[in-house]
Scaffold this active site. Structure first.
Site, PDB file in Angstrom:
ATOM      1  N   SER A   1      -0.862  15.170   5.368  1.00 45.84           N
ATOM      2  CA  SER A   1       0.309  14.988   4.506  1.00 45.84           C
ATOM      3  C   SER A   1       1.040  16.318   4.348  1.00 45.84           C
ATOM      4  O   SER A   1       0.397  17.384   4.334  1.00 45.84           O
ATOM      5  CB  SER A   1      -0.143  14.505   3.128  1.00 45.84           C
ATOM      6  OG  SER A   1       0.917  14.617   2.197  1.00 45.84           O
TER       7      SER A   1
ATOM      8  N   TYR B   1      -5.602  15.193  -4.162  1.00 48.83           N
ATOM      9  CA  TYR B   1      -5.065  14.641  -2.908  1.00 48.83           C
ATOM     10  C   TYR B   1      -4.623  15.753  -1.958  1.00 48.83           C
ATOM     11  O   TYR B   1      -4.983  15.757  -0.779  1.00 48.83           O
ATOM     12  CB  TYR B   1      -3.891  13.714  -3.226  1.00 48.83           C
ATOM     13  CG  TYR B   1      -3.227  13.119  -2.013  1.00 48.83           C
ATOM     14  CD1 TYR B   1      -3.766  12.002  -1.367  1.00 48.83           C
ATOM     15  CD2 TYR B   1      -2.048  13.660  -1.495  1.00 48.83           C
ATOM     16  CE1 TYR B   1      -3.156  11.453  -0.251  1.00 48.83           C
ATOM     17  CE2 TYR B   1      -1.432  13.119  -0.378  1.00 48.83           C
ATOM     18  CZ  TYR B   1      -1.983  12.012   0.238  1.00 48.83           C
ATOM     19  OH  TYR B   1      -1.383  11.465   1.353  1.00 48.83           O
TER      20      TYR B   1
HETATM   21  N1  NAD Z   1       3.095   6.647   2.259  1.00 46.87           N
HETATM   22  C1  NAD Z   1       3.401   7.914   2.348  1.00 46.87           C
HETATM   23  O1  NAD Z   1       4.501   8.317   1.973  1.00 46.87           O
HETATM   24  C2  NAD Z   1       2.410   8.908   2.907  1.00 46.87           C
HETATM   25  C3  NAD Z   1       2.812  10.244   3.011  1.00 46.87           C
HETATM   26  C4  NAD Z   1       1.912  11.167   3.538  1.00 46.87           C
HETATM   27  C5  NAD Z   1       0.663  10.751   3.973  1.00 46.87           C
HETATM   28  N2  NAD Z   1       0.292   9.440   3.851  1.00 46.87           N
HETATM   29  C6  NAD Z   1      -1.036   9.061   4.345  1.00 46.87           C
HETATM   30  O2  NAD Z   1      -0.906   7.960   5.225  1.00 46.87           O
HETATM   31  C7  NAD Z   1      -2.136   7.210   5.256  1.00 46.87           C
HETATM   32  C8  NAD Z   1      -1.836   5.733   5.084  1.00 46.87           C
HETATM   33  O3  NAD Z   1      -1.343   5.508   3.782  1.00 46.87           O
HETATM   34  P1  NAD Z   1      -0.287   4.363   3.443  1.00 46.87           P
HETATM   35  O4  NAD Z   1       0.868   5.039   2.832  1.00 46.87           O
HETATM   36  O5  NAD Z   1      -0.100   3.457   4.607  1.00 46.87           O
HETATM   37  O6  NAD Z   1      -1.020   3.639   2.229  1.00 46.87           O
HETATM   38  P2  NAD Z   1      -1.829   2.271   2.107  1.00 46.87           P
HETATM   39  O7  NAD Z   1      -2.319   2.228   0.715  1.00 46.87           O
HETATM   40  O8  NAD Z   1      -1.027   1.141   2.642  1.00 46.87           O
HETATM   41  O9  NAD Z   1      -3.057   2.527   3.134  1.00 46.87           O
HETATM   42  C9  NAD Z   1      -4.260   3.125   2.771  1.00 46.87           C
HETATM   43  C10 NAD Z   1      -5.372   2.148   3.117  1.00 46.87           C
HETATM   44  O10 NAD Z   1      -6.634   2.775   2.861  1.00 46.87           O
HETATM   45  C11 NAD Z   1      -7.486   1.776   2.330  1.00 46.87           C
HETATM   46  N3  NAD Z   1      -8.586   2.358   1.569  1.00 46.87           N
HETATM   47  C12 NAD Z   1      -8.513   3.007   0.374  1.00 46.87           C
HETATM   48  N4  NAD Z   1      -9.737   3.340  -0.047  1.00 46.87           N
HETATM   49  C13 NAD Z   1     -10.615   2.903   0.906  1.00 46.87           C
HETATM   50  C14 NAD Z   1     -12.023   2.961   1.049  1.00 46.87           C
HETATM   51  N5  NAD Z   1     -12.797   3.552   0.116  1.00 46.87           N
HETATM   52  N6  NAD Z   1     -12.602   2.408   2.139  1.00 46.87           N
HETATM   53  C15 NAD Z   1     -11.832   1.807   3.079  1.00 46.87           C
HETATM   54  N7  NAD Z   1     -10.472   1.732   3.015  1.00 46.87           N
HETATM   55  C16 NAD Z   1      -9.885   2.274   1.933  1.00 46.87           C
HETATM   56  C17 NAD Z   1      -6.584   0.944   1.424  1.00 46.87           C
HETATM   57  O11 NAD Z   1      -7.139  -0.314   1.120  1.00 46.87           O
HETATM   58  C18 NAD Z   1      -5.308   0.878   2.249  1.00 46.87           C
HETATM   59  O12 NAD Z   1      -5.248  -0.274   3.060  1.00 46.87           O
HETATM   60  C19 NAD Z   1      -3.012   7.814   4.144  1.00 46.87           C
HETATM   61  O13 NAD Z   1      -3.952   8.703   4.715  1.00 46.87           O
HETATM   62  C20 NAD Z   1      -2.013   8.575   3.283  1.00 46.87           C
HETATM   63  O14 NAD Z   1      -2.614   9.645   2.593  1.00 46.87           O
HETATM   64  C21 NAD Z   1       1.141   8.513   3.338  1.00 46.87           C
END
Ligand code: NAD
Length: 264
Positions: A146, A159
């Site tokens: 991130s 985070y």
């Molecule tokens: N959305 C953004 O703006 C953004 C920005 C920077 C980084 N990210 C990163 O992108 C990645 C995907 O995030 P996203 O935005 O698609 O969110 P999201 O919440 O849709 O996806 C995260 C997934 O991880 C799963 N998860 C959480 N805890 C878990 C556990 N203990 N065991 C198994 N699965 C688990 C959740 O159920 C979810 O489906 C993450 O690593 C997040 O940190 C997202």
């Protein structure tokens, strides 16, 4: 869209956190590119929908429902992929967790939960897949980090610290696996309107005493040099590029897909 390269051996992929958001989109795009795809998540209902979408593409899939932070869970997921398809070519460590919490109100629970998934489970998954890839003398690992990993965000420190950990693991794993031709890179997505991002920003607005949520969100969007939030699909395209198409000399790299937010 039909599966491409039907006459070549399909690459075998594992995508974590694939019940929605970026992970689901990456899994479906990999299926469209001819991969067989295993998906894992704690959210079984969302994962079942992802499996349906992969099925619509016509690709084989494997569903692994469970908490990825359990001891041995990442290793078991990799073993399941190997048992089904005989090896693993691609690991996308996408599962992520974060909670808004002012630094001076930090709780043990939030820190351990965040680090358990974003750091420890990710490292164990890199290790488990890396051991198989070492024997194969090929493979690609992509860790989702991130822009926050290099920012001072006092309401989101567990985070951001965990994502700094992801950057550190990516560098170490890339060097550990380089002698075997295995590539390890990371990708930093900008703001995408996923479930996780939306709930995080609602909590962030609350922590900052803002009840004008839309104005708060618009201010944050205006800080992005390209002037808009990322589409999940375009970020997934870049992940898939790292999985399948990026040059074989590229490892230990961090790819910024943040519309100019992250400039280093
Ligand atoms: N959305 C953004 O703006 C953004 C920005 C920077 C980084 N990210 C990163 O992108 C990645 C995907 O995030 P996203 O935005 O698609 O969110 P999201 O919440 O849709 O996806 C995260 C997934 O991880 C799963 N998860 C959480 N805890 C878990 C556990 N203990 N065991 C198994 N699965 C688990 C959740 O159920 C979810 O489906 C993450 O690593 C997040 O940190 C997202």
């Amino acid at each position: 869209m039909p599966v491409e390269n039907q006459n070549t051996t399909p690459r075998r992929a594992l995508v974590t956190g694939a019940a929605g958001g970026l992970g689901r989109e990456v899994a479906v795009q990999l299926a469209r590119r001819g991969c067989v795809v295993a998906v894992t998540d704690i959210n079984g209902e969302g994962l079942a929908e992802t499996i349906t979408l992969i099925g619509e593409v016509g690709a084989e899939s494997e569903s692994i429902v469970g908490d990825f932070t359990g001891e041995g869970a990442p290793e078991a997921a990799v073993e399941k992929v190997v048992a089904r398809w005989g090896g693993i070519d691609i690991l996308v460590n996408n599962a992520g967790y974060g909670v808004i919490e002012p630094f001076l109100d930090a709780t043990y629970r939030a820190w351990t939960r965040t680090l358990a998934l974003n750091v420890t489970a990710l490292a164990m998954a890199c290790k488990a897949a890396g051991r198989v890839m070492r024997e194969q003398r090929s493979g690609r690992i992509i860790n989702i980090t991130s822009p926050g990993s290099r920012m001072a965000l006092p309401d989101y420190t567990a985070y951001t610290a965990s994502k700094a950990g992801v950057d550190s693991i990516t560098r170490a794993a890339a060097v550990a696996l380089a002698p075997y031709g295995v590539l390890v890179n990371s990708l930093a997505p900008g703001m995408m309107d996923t479930e996780m991002q939306r709930s995080t920003e609602v909590d962030l607005a609350r922590a900052n005493g803002r009840d004008d949520l839309q104005a708060f969100l618009d201010e944050r969007t205006r800080r992005i040099p390209l002037g808009r939030r990322a589409e999940i699909a375009e970020v997934a395209e870049a992940v898939v590029w790292l999985c399948l198409d990026s040059p074989k000399y590229m490892t230990a790299e961090r790819l910024n897909m943040s519309g100019g937010l992250d400039k280093d």
